[in-house]
Design a protein around this motif. Structure first.
Motif, PDB file in Angstrom:
ATOM      1  N   ARG A  22       0.136  -1.259  -0.012  1.00 30.56           N
ATOM      2  CA  ARG A  22       0.048  -0.170   0.238  1.00 30.56           C
ATOM      3  C   ARG A  22       1.045   0.982  -0.261  1.00 30.56           C
ATOM      4  NH1 ARG A  22      -3.909   0.610   5.022  1.00 30.56           N
ATOM      5  NH2 ARG A  22      -2.123   1.307   5.400  1.00 30.56           N
ATOM      6  N   GLU A  23       1.900   1.025   0.975  1.00 31.73           N
ATOM      7  CA  GLU A  23       3.203   2.281   0.770  1.00 31.73           C
ATOM      8  C   GLU A  23       3.461   2.943  -1.129  1.00 31.73           C
ATOM      9  OE1 GLU A  23       5.615   1.247   4.023  1.00 31.73           O
ATOM     10  OE2 GLU A  23       4.125   2.112   5.630  1.00 31.73           O
ATOM     11  N   THR A  24       3.968   1.280  -1.563  1.00 29.99           N
ATOM     12  CA  THR A  24       4.766   1.938  -3.292  1.00 29.99           C
ATOM     13  C   THR A  24       3.322   1.804  -3.772  1.00 29.99           C
ATOM     14  OG1 THR A  24       4.756  -0.811  -2.921  1.00 29.99           O
ATOM     15  CG2 THR A  24       6.129   0.150  -2.135  1.00 29.99           C
ATOM     16  N   GLU A  25       2.083   1.611  -3.361  1.00 26.41           N
ATOM     17  CA  GLU A  25       0.918   1.808  -4.558  1.00 26.41           C
ATOM     18  C   GLU A  25      -0.194   1.729  -3.864  1.00 26.41           C
ATOM     19  OE1 GLU A  25       1.098  -1.417  -8.327  1.00 26.41           O
ATOM     20  OE2 GLU A  25       3.054  -2.454  -7.135  1.00 26.41           O
ATOM     21  N   PRO A  26      -0.422   3.033  -3.916  1.00 21.18           N
ATOM     22  CA  PRO A  26      -1.530   3.205  -2.711  1.00 21.18           C
ATOM     23  C   PRO A  26      -2.786   3.110  -3.784  1.00 21.18           C
ATOM     24  CG  PRO A  26      -0.068   6.064  -3.401  1.00 21.18           C
ATOM     25  CD  PRO A  26       0.810   3.997  -3.915  1.00 21.18           C
ATOM     26  N   GLY A  27      -2.641   3.824  -4.805  1.00 18.35           N
ATOM     27  CA  GLY A  27      -4.280   3.329  -6.001  1.00 18.35           C
ATOM     28  C   GLY A  27      -5.158   2.324  -6.084  1.00 18.35           C
ATOM     29  N   LEU A  28      -3.788   0.945  -5.495  1.00 22.97           N
ATOM     30  CA  LEU A  28      -3.688  -0.512  -5.883  1.00 22.97           C
ATOM     31  C   LEU A  28      -5.236  -1.016  -5.286  1.00 22.97           C
ATOM     32  CD1 LEU A  28      -2.771  -2.676  -7.691  1.00 22.97           C
ATOM     33  CD2 LEU A  28      -1.340  -3.619  -5.576  1.00 22.97           C
ATOM     34  N   ARG A  29      -5.606  -1.117  -6.220  1.00 22.37           N
ATOM     35  CA  ARG A  29      -7.822  -1.364  -5.835  1.00 22.37           C
ATOM     36  C   ARG A  29      -7.313  -2.618  -4.495  1.00 22.37           C
ATOM     37  NH1 ARG A  29     -11.412   0.651  -9.355  1.00 22.37           N
ATOM     38  NH2 ARG A  29     -11.114   1.586 -10.851  1.00 22.37           N
ATOM     39  N   ALA A  30      -7.974  -3.480  -3.898  1.00 22.62           N
ATOM     40  CA  ALA A  30      -7.998  -4.099  -3.041  1.00 22.62           C
ATOM     41  C   ALA A  30      -7.886  -5.023  -3.708  1.00 22.62           C
ATOM     42  CB  ALA A  30      -9.702  -3.831  -1.688  1.00 22.62           C
ATOM     43  N   ARG A  31      -9.172  -6.000  -5.412  1.00 22.00           N
ATOM     44  CA  ARG A  31      -8.631  -7.697  -5.764  1.00 22.00           C
ATOM     45  C   ARG A  31      -7.336  -7.158  -6.310  1.00 22.00           C
ATOM     46  NH1 ARG A  31      -9.329  -9.834 -10.464  1.00 22.00           N
ATOM     47  NH2 ARG A  31     -10.094 -12.095 -10.128  1.00 22.00           N
ATOM     48  N   ASP A  32      -6.797  -6.752  -7.177  1.00 23.49           N
ATOM     49  CA  ASP A  32      -5.579  -6.600  -7.300  1.00 23.49           C
ATOM     50  C   ASP A  32      -4.649  -6.713  -6.160  1.00 23.49           C
ATOM     51  OD1 ASP A  32      -6.763  -5.708 -10.053  1.00 23.49           O
ATOM     52  OD2 ASP A  32      -6.372  -4.400 -10.216  1.00 23.49           O
ATOM     53  N   ALA A  33      -4.862  -6.239  -5.325  1.00 24.60           N
ATOM     54  CA  ALA A  33      -3.616  -6.585  -4.043  1.00 24.60           C
ATOM     55  C   ALA A  33      -4.105  -7.929  -3.213  1.00 24.60           C
ATOM     56  CB  ALA A  33      -4.455  -5.002  -3.015  1.00 24.60           C
ATOM     57  N   ALA A  34      -4.422  -7.688  -3.407  1.00 33.52           N
ATOM     58  CA  ALA A  34      -4.688  -9.471  -2.737  1.00 33.52           C
ATOM     59  C   ALA A  34      -4.157 -10.310  -4.030  1.00 33.52           C
ATOM     60  CB  ALA A  34      -6.283 -10.036  -2.188  1.00 33.52           C
ATOM     61  N   GLU A  35      -4.446 -10.776  -5.079  1.00 38.35           N
ATOM     62  CA  GLU A  35      -4.060 -11.121  -5.602  1.00 38.35           C
ATOM     63  C   GLU A  35      -2.493 -10.954  -6.088  1.00 38.35           C
ATOM     64  OE1 GLU A  35      -4.019 -11.996 -10.652  1.00 38.35           O
ATOM     65  OE2 GLU A  35      -5.288 -10.447 -10.095  1.00 38.35           O
ATOM     66  N   ARG A  36      -1.773  -9.616  -5.753  1.00 41.55           N
ATOM     67  CA  ARG A  36      -0.345  -9.460  -6.280  1.00 41.55           C
ATOM     68  C   ARG A  36       0.102 -10.485  -4.436  1.00 41.55           C
ATOM     69  NH1 ARG A  36       1.075  -4.545  -8.650  1.00 41.55           N
ATOM     70  NH2 ARG A  36       2.660  -4.880  -6.954  1.00 41.55           N
ATOM     71  N   LEU A  37      -0.765 -10.870  -3.253  1.00 36.77           N
ATOM     72  CA  LEU A  37      -0.093 -10.894  -2.657  1.00 36.77           C
ATOM     73  C   LEU A  37      -0.509 -12.271  -2.494  1.00 36.77           C
ATOM     74  CD1 LEU A  37      -1.586  -8.400  -0.017  1.00 36.77           C
ATOM     75  CD2 LEU A  37       0.838  -8.937  -0.582  1.00 36.77           C
ATOM     76  N   GLY A  38      -1.170 -13.113  -2.790  1.00 33.42           N
ATOM     77  CA  GLY A  38      -1.332 -13.873  -3.515  1.00 33.42           C
ATOM     78  C   GLY A  38      -2.582 -15.373  -2.724  1.00 33.42           C
ATOM     79  N   VAL A  39      -3.308 -14.243  -2.127  1.00 35.48           N
ATOM     80  CA  VAL A  39      -4.172 -14.243  -1.722  1.00 35.48           C
ATOM     81  C   VAL A  39      -6.176 -14.310  -2.274  1.00 35.48           C
ATOM     82  CG1 VAL A  39      -3.025 -14.901   1.319  1.00 35.48           C
ATOM     83  CG2 VAL A  39      -4.588 -12.699   0.222  1.00 35.48           C
ATOM     84  N   SER A  40      -7.640 -14.623  -1.648  1.00 35.50           N
ATOM     85  CA  SER A  40      -8.148 -13.672  -2.117  1.00 35.50           C
ATOM     86  C   SER A  40      -8.296 -12.522  -1.534  1.00 35.50           C
ATOM     87  CB  SER A  40      -9.678 -14.707  -1.545  1.00 35.50           C
ATOM     88  OG  SER A  40      -9.948 -14.603  -0.235  1.00 35.50           O
ATOM     89  N   GLU A  41      -9.037 -11.875  -1.821  1.00 31.84           N
ATOM     90  CA  GLU A  41     -10.307 -10.524  -1.504  1.00 31.84           C
ATOM     91  C   GLU A  41     -10.835 -11.116   0.082  1.00 31.84           C
ATOM     92  OE1 GLU A  41     -12.455  -6.235  -2.752  1.00 31.84           O
ATOM     93  OE2 GLU A  41     -12.231  -8.156  -4.189  1.00 31.84           O
ATOM     94  N   GLY A  42     -11.034 -12.155   0.351  1.00 32.47           N
ATOM     95  CA  GLY A  42     -11.910 -12.019   1.130  1.00 32.47           C
ATOM     96  C   GLY A  42     -10.893 -11.865   2.401  1.00 32.47           C
ATOM     97  N   ALA A  43     -10.179 -12.868   2.030  1.00 34.11           N
ATOM     98  CA  ALA A  43      -8.828 -13.718   3.519  1.00 34.11           C
ATOM     99  C   ALA A  43      -7.973 -12.284   3.413  1.00 34.11           C
ATOM    100  CB  ALA A  43      -8.475 -14.529   2.957  1.00 34.11           C
ATOM    101  N   LEU A  44      -7.445 -11.166   2.690  1.00 30.66           N
ATOM    102  CA  LEU A  44      -7.065  -9.905   3.445  1.00 30.66           C
ATOM    103  C   LEU A  44      -7.797  -8.933   3.616  1.00 30.66           C
ATOM    104  CD1 LEU A  44      -4.097  -7.962   2.658  1.00 30.66           C
ATOM    105  CD2 LEU A  44      -5.810  -7.605   0.397  1.00 30.66           C
ATOM    106  N   VAL A  45      -8.792  -8.788   3.295  1.00 29.91           N
ATOM    107  CA  VAL A  45      -9.676  -7.855   4.382  1.00 29.91           C
ATOM    108  C   VAL A  45      -9.859  -8.823   5.528  1.00 29.91           C
ATOM    109  CG1 VAL A  45     -12.612  -7.107   4.519  1.00 29.91           C
ATOM    110  CG2 VAL A  45     -10.827  -7.172   2.271  1.00 29.91           C
ATOM    111  N   ALA A  46     -10.229  -9.762   5.738  1.00 33.40           N
ATOM    112  CA  ALA A  46     -10.213 -10.613   7.074  1.00 33.40           C
ATOM    113  C   ALA A  46      -9.206  -9.662   7.874  1.00 33.40           C
ATOM    114  CB  ALA A  46     -10.391 -12.199   6.625  1.00 33.40           C
TER     115      ALA A  46
END
Length: 354
Positions: A22-46
């Motif tokens: 988030r610090e390096t790419e503050p405009g990254l959408r949540a779904r794309d961030a989750a994909e980059r981190l190798g988890v589902s969006e729901g898992a990232l939110v949880a």
């Protein structure tokens, strides 16, 4: 045989990685961030429960029935390739079993509630704005629907709603499982009885029966479009959606634009005004309706005709390489009323592909 589940997530490591991203790419959408981190969006939110995220529990159909108390909000439904945003109120809600509808003049939804597994209230800063949302996810962690507060939302009612559904145990984990494809088996082209497929298609009287047609003949949507022939499906240039939106914006033809997630189909009915490209994204940027479509994800575009008692109803349908229906667009119409001539004339201008 038990349903496969996802590996256990290291929550501290995931949060640390998410903060760095988030610090390096503050405009990254949540779904794309989750994909980059190798988890589902729901898992990232949880994983962020306790840090701006509140886990919800209780009967989600009951929560949906309470959404009218919030007043004006923004409803968001998306798939991997298209985001559909509408401002309005959740009114005229009818839920029976695992199906439901919302029939407000602006927020028009079809609900498939077996895909509503997890819910969270989220508060976060995004591009300098304090955003509050209710976010709902399928069993595999895919987002099915989100509700965002806007300036005129009833904030006391929002907080009371979140309080009523706050989970007693604020766990940062969700048990992600593989969600089965509703069409788990399909035939190869050579095994499909194309004549029977055409006969069944010709006998349709309601577009809502199309899924049953696919299931009966064991074909995917794009497979059916390829096989059925020009009587019912014509492939057009992949710039067709941009052309339709721009011409509708200049000519005033009212549209119906459908975008679906596993748990919701969200519909815009009415005109579009401001159509803009931003990189590969095709956007509608109107006061009450926004659409964001990844034009580079379009693998095929089809003009599709389905029989109804009033004649034919015609849609422009876009598909991704994996067969996902990205978006479906009709001319504005109501049951019992023939299709608009200006919509058919607009579709007739599209370039046909071999």
């Amino acid at each position: 045989m038990p349903t496969p589940s996802a590996p256990r997530i290291d929550i501290p490591a995931l949060i640390s990685d998410w903060r760095r991203l988030r610090e390096t790419e503050p405009g990254l959408r949540a779904r794309d961030a989750a994909e980059r981190l190798g988890v589902s969006e729901g898992a990232l939110v949880a994983s962020r429960v306790g840090d701006g995220v509140t886990r919800l529990e209780g009967e989600l159909p009951d929560l949906i029935r309470e959404l009218p108390c919030l007043g004006r909000v923004m409803a968001l439904t998306r798939n991997a390739y298209c985001v559909h945003e509408k401002k309005g109120s959740y009114d005229n809600i009818d839920i029976g079993g695992v199906m439901g509808i919302v029939l407000d003049e602006d927020i028009d939804l079809r609900l498939f509630l077996r895909h509503w597994r997890y819910g969270f209230a989220v508060r976060e800063m995004s591009r300098g704005r304090d955003l509050e949302s209710l976010q709902f996810f399928d069993g595999d962690g895919r987002a099915v629907h989100k509700v965002y507060a806007v300036d005129t939302t009833n904030r006391p009612a929002w907080r009371a709603l979140v309080h009523r559904y706050t989970a007693a145990v604020q766990s940062p984990l969700i048990d992600c499982v593989v969600v089965e494809d509703p069409l788990p088996s399909r035939l190869e082209d050579a095994a499909v009885d194309v004549d029977a497929l055409r006969d069944h298609w010709r006998a349709l009287r309601d577009p809502h029966d199309f899924f049953a047609l696919l299931k009966k003949h064991k074909v995917t949507r794009t497979q059916a479009l390829r096989l059925v022939g020009d009587e019912f499906a014509t492939r057009v240039d992949d710039g067709a959606m941009r052309q339709v939106l721009e011409r509708a914006a200049s000519g005033g033809e009212p549209l119906m634009i459908f975008v679906g997630s596993p748990g919701v189909v969200q519909i815009h009915t009415g005109p579009v005004h401001t159509v803009k490209m931003a990189g590969s994204w095709l956007n509608v940027l109107d006061d009450g309706f926004n659409l964001h479509l990844r034009s580079d994800a379009i693998a095929s575009s089809w003009v599709v005709r389905k029989p109804v008692p009033e004649g034919m109803v015609t849609s422009l349908e876009l598909y991704a390489e994996d067969g996902t229906q990205i978006v479906q667009t009709f001319g504005k119409r109501k049951p019992g009323i023939p299709e608009r001539d200006d919509w058919r004339a607009l579709l007739a201008t599209l370039e046909v592909r071999p």
